[in-house]
Design a protein around this motif. Structure first.
Motif, PDB file in Angstrom:
ATOM      1  N   SER A  34       0.830  -1.203   0.000  1.00  0.00           N
ATOM      2  CA  SER A  34       0.000   0.000   0.000  1.00  0.00           C
ATOM      3  C   SER A  34       0.864   1.253   0.000  1.00  0.00           C
ATOM      4  CB  SER A  34      -0.914   0.006   1.227  1.00  0.00           C
ATOM      5  OG  SER A  34      -1.536   1.262   1.385  1.00  0.00           O
ATOM      6  N   GLN A  35       0.697   2.070  -1.004  1.00  0.00           N
ATOM      7  CA  GLN A  35       1.417   3.336  -1.067  1.00  0.00           C
ATOM      8  C   GLN A  35       1.005   4.247   0.077  1.00  0.00           C
ATOM      9  OE1 GLN A  35       1.222   5.407  -4.906  1.00  0.00           O
ATOM     10  NE2 GLN A  35       1.196   7.365  -3.810  1.00  0.00           N
ATOM     11  N   GLU A  36      -0.277   4.206   0.437  1.00  0.00           N
ATOM     12  CA  GLU A  36      -0.797   5.086   1.482  1.00  0.00           C
ATOM     13  C   GLU A  36      -0.205   4.758   2.849  1.00  0.00           C
ATOM     14  OE1 GLU A  36      -2.650   3.621  -0.868  1.00  0.00           O
ATOM     15  OE2 GLU A  36      -2.932   5.482  -2.007  1.00  0.00           O
ATOM     16  N   ASP A  37       0.047   3.456   3.112  1.00  0.00           N
ATOM     17  CA  ASP A  37       0.577   3.046   4.414  1.00  0.00           C
ATOM     18  C   ASP A  37       2.079   3.221   4.526  1.00  0.00           C
ATOM     19  OD1 ASP A  37      -1.969   2.350   5.159  1.00  0.00           O
ATOM     20  OD2 ASP A  37      -1.696   0.193   4.797  1.00  0.00           O
ATOM     21  N   ALA A  38       2.746   3.476   3.420  1.00  0.00           N
ATOM     22  CA  ALA A  38       4.212   3.459   3.392  1.00  0.00           C
ATOM     23  C   ALA A  38       4.820   4.698   4.028  1.00  0.00           C
ATOM     24  CB  ALA A  38       4.685   3.330   1.953  1.00  0.00           C
ATOM     25  N   ASP A  39       5.980   4.491   4.646  1.00  0.00           N
ATOM     26  CA  ASP A  39       6.812   5.603   5.100  1.00  0.00           C
ATOM     27  C   ASP A  39       7.757   6.043   3.981  1.00  0.00           C
ATOM     28  OD1 ASP A  39       5.945   5.519   7.933  1.00  0.00           O
ATOM     29  OD2 ASP A  39       6.944   3.561   7.894  1.00  0.00           O
ATOM     30  N   VAL A  40       8.156   5.073   3.154  1.00  0.00           N
ATOM     31  CA  VAL A  40       9.093   5.332   2.056  1.00  0.00           C
ATOM     32  C   VAL A  40       8.553   4.696   0.784  1.00  0.00           C
ATOM     33  CG1 VAL A  40      11.466   5.086   1.225  1.00  0.00           C
ATOM     34  CG2 VAL A  40      11.034   5.272   3.681  1.00  0.00           C
ATOM     35  N   ILE A  41       8.657   5.404  -0.325  1.00  0.00           N
ATOM     36  CA  ILE A  41       8.248   4.881  -1.632  1.00  0.00           C
ATOM     37  C   ILE A  41       9.495   4.683  -2.489  1.00  0.00           C
ATOM     38  CG2 ILE A  41       6.981   5.370  -3.763  1.00  0.00           C
ATOM     39  CD1 ILE A  41       5.043   7.059  -2.067  1.00  0.00           C
ATOM     40  N   VAL A  42       9.629   3.500  -3.074  1.00  0.00           N
ATOM     41  CA  VAL A  42      10.726   3.216  -3.997  1.00  0.00           C
ATOM     42  C   VAL A  42      10.123   2.934  -5.363  1.00  0.00           C
ATOM     43  CG1 VAL A  42      12.699   1.741  -4.536  1.00  0.00           C
ATOM     44  CG2 VAL A  42      12.116   2.214  -2.137  1.00  0.00           C
ATOM     45  N   ILE A  43      10.477   3.722  -6.362  1.00  0.00           N
ATOM     46  CA  ILE A  43      10.039   3.460  -7.732  1.00  0.00           C
ATOM     47  C   ILE A  43      11.246   2.959  -8.521  1.00  0.00           C
ATOM     48  CG2 ILE A  43      10.265   5.938  -8.271  1.00  0.00           C
ATOM     49  CD1 ILE A  43       8.241   5.477 -10.561  1.00  0.00           C
ATOM     50  N   ASN A  44      11.126   1.742  -9.046  1.00  0.00           N
ATOM     51  CA  ASN A  44      12.195   1.131  -9.843  1.00  0.00           C
ATOM     52  C   ASN A  44      11.846   1.352 -11.311  1.00  0.00           C
ATOM     53  OD1 ASN A  44      14.410  -0.292 -10.654  1.00  0.00           O
ATOM     54  ND2 ASN A  44      13.750  -2.273  -9.849  1.00  0.00           N
TER      55      ASN A  44
END
Length: 418
Positions: A34-44
């Protein structure tokens, strides 16, 4: 922390994401869907084509406005880091040959930039679903004039065979039934070890791992496949190896191949295919073709059509040539878009005709099929021993079935369990 991963591009990129997930979990962080629950987002990211690069720019811009810590990884960040910085000035940047730095990038309070790393190479112990992806090498030995990926993955690095086998064992123990052995050029594996170990050794060792699973060997450049062909075909004899060969030809014209800086001729490619089919009659020969590369006149394009008719590829990935920054092909005289589009329609029409004819030959036959993926609606997707996709109903993921083929299209076949 909770870390959300979003992945674009090829199987190698997926494998890189699984490596990063493994490192993050080993560090004690949580991977979340879940993007909403994340502290950090990693886009590969991917950067293989112009439209792909534009899509990456839009998505990076969107994610940079979420207020969450952002790490931009993958080929777009490696090939165009200045563009990433202009779009998302606060994001950390991780080149595809620096994925071992993912923990530092995630945990740091400051923006980090790692375009390469001398840290040890890791392999994944994580898979999603029934398909596991194991990168065996990063980078390639070629220098194609159209390729921007070479700018991002400039150095060939083969992963230790012991680590690859350990990954295979871990994934099979999790219930994986298909292992994709992948790389930017899988057949280049071992060149940086002096050629003392090759892709054939990898296939042989992984096929000896205990368990009921299949191995799918990823893309191989024709010149590197030719270099190891005898040993490779011997390894392919294992019943655990799909009789599938992804061998991008790119063009059926020697002049265009030279302009692309490809390292083989059309006749050498034909000989490669003949030898594979002689020893493995069931072989699925899949290819990539670029339409409209600089230097492709009407005669050269007709040569490509003739090659397609002669070899009758089981599957083709066809793309119009698109300009990529800092590549040699981008500085050559370009073919008009209208011409490229017209040629794309012609070759696509030919491909669909040949693919339908190829798949019609399966009608009424019985094949052993392993079910690997969810399909549309209530269907699931299985694979024959030569990796033809079979659409099925009322089957379970990860199971093997004897299937009678009842229908076909240019893209796949349909079947019923018997």
């Amino acid at each position: 922390m909770k870390v959300y991963f979003e992945t674009y591009g090829c199987a190698l990129n997926k494998g890189d994401t699984y490596i990063m997930m493994t490192l993050i979990k080993d560090r004690g962080h949580e991977v979340t869907g879940s993007q909403e629950d994340a502290d950090v987002i990693v886009i590969n990211t991917c950067d293989v084509r112009l439209e792909t690069g534009e899509r990456m720019k839009r998505r990076i811009r969107q994610l940079s406005n979420t207020g969450k810590k952002l790490v931009v990884a993958g080929c777009f960040s490696g090939a165009e880091p200045a563009v990433v910085r202009s779009i998302a000035p606060n994001a950390s940047i991780l080149g595809p040959q620096a994925i071992s730095k993912i923990v530092e990038a995630v945990e740091s309070q400051e923006r980090k930039v790692y375009l390469s790393s001398d840290q040890p190479v890791y392999t994944p112990r994580i898979a999603e679903g029934k398909i596991g992806v194991i990168p065996v090498a990063d980078g390639c030995a070629g220098d194609c004039n159209f390729c921007i990926t070479k700018l991002a993955r400039s150095k060939l690095r083969s992963y230790p065979l012991r680590k690859i086998v350990e990954s295979a064992k871990a994934l099979v123990s999790q219930g994986v039934v298909e292992i994709e052995i992948t790389g930017q050029d899988a057949a280049a594996y071992g060149l940086d070890y002096g050629g003392k170990i090759t892709l054939a050794d990898v296939v042989k060792e992984v096929s000896e791992v205990e368990g009921e699973f299949m191995i799918r060997v990823g893309m191989m450049t024709p010149e590197q496949a030719l270099r190891i062909l005898d040993d490779l075909l011997e390894a392919y004899k294992s019943p655990k190896v799909y009789k599938f060969f992804h061998l991008p030809v790119q063009s059926g014209d020697d002049g265009v191949l030279k302009a692309m800086n490809r390292k083989y001729t059309v006749d050498e490619y034909k000989e490669l295919v003949r030898e594979i089919r002689r020893k493995i009659p069931l072989a699925n020969i899949t290819t990539d073709i670029i339409v409209g590369h600089p230097g492709e006149d009407e005669g050269a394009f007709q040569n490509t059509l003739d090659l397609v008719k002669e070899i009758r590829f089981e599957k083709m990935h066809i793309a119009i040539y698109s300009l990529r920054p800092n590549t040699k092909s981008s500085s050559m005289p370009q073919i008009p878009d209208k011409v490229k589009t017209e040629r794309l329609k012609r070759i696509n029409s030919l491909y669909e005709e040949i693919a339908r004819q190829n798949h019609s030959e399966y009608l009424g036959k019985v094949s052993k099929v392993v079910v690997t993926e969810e399909g549309k609606g209530n269907t699931k997707i299985g694979r024959t021993v030569n990796y033809i996709p079979v659409i099925l109903e009322d089957v379970e993921l990860g199971k093997w079935y004897n299937v009678k083929i009842t229908d076909f299209s240019f893209y796949d076949v349909r079947g019923i369990v018997i």
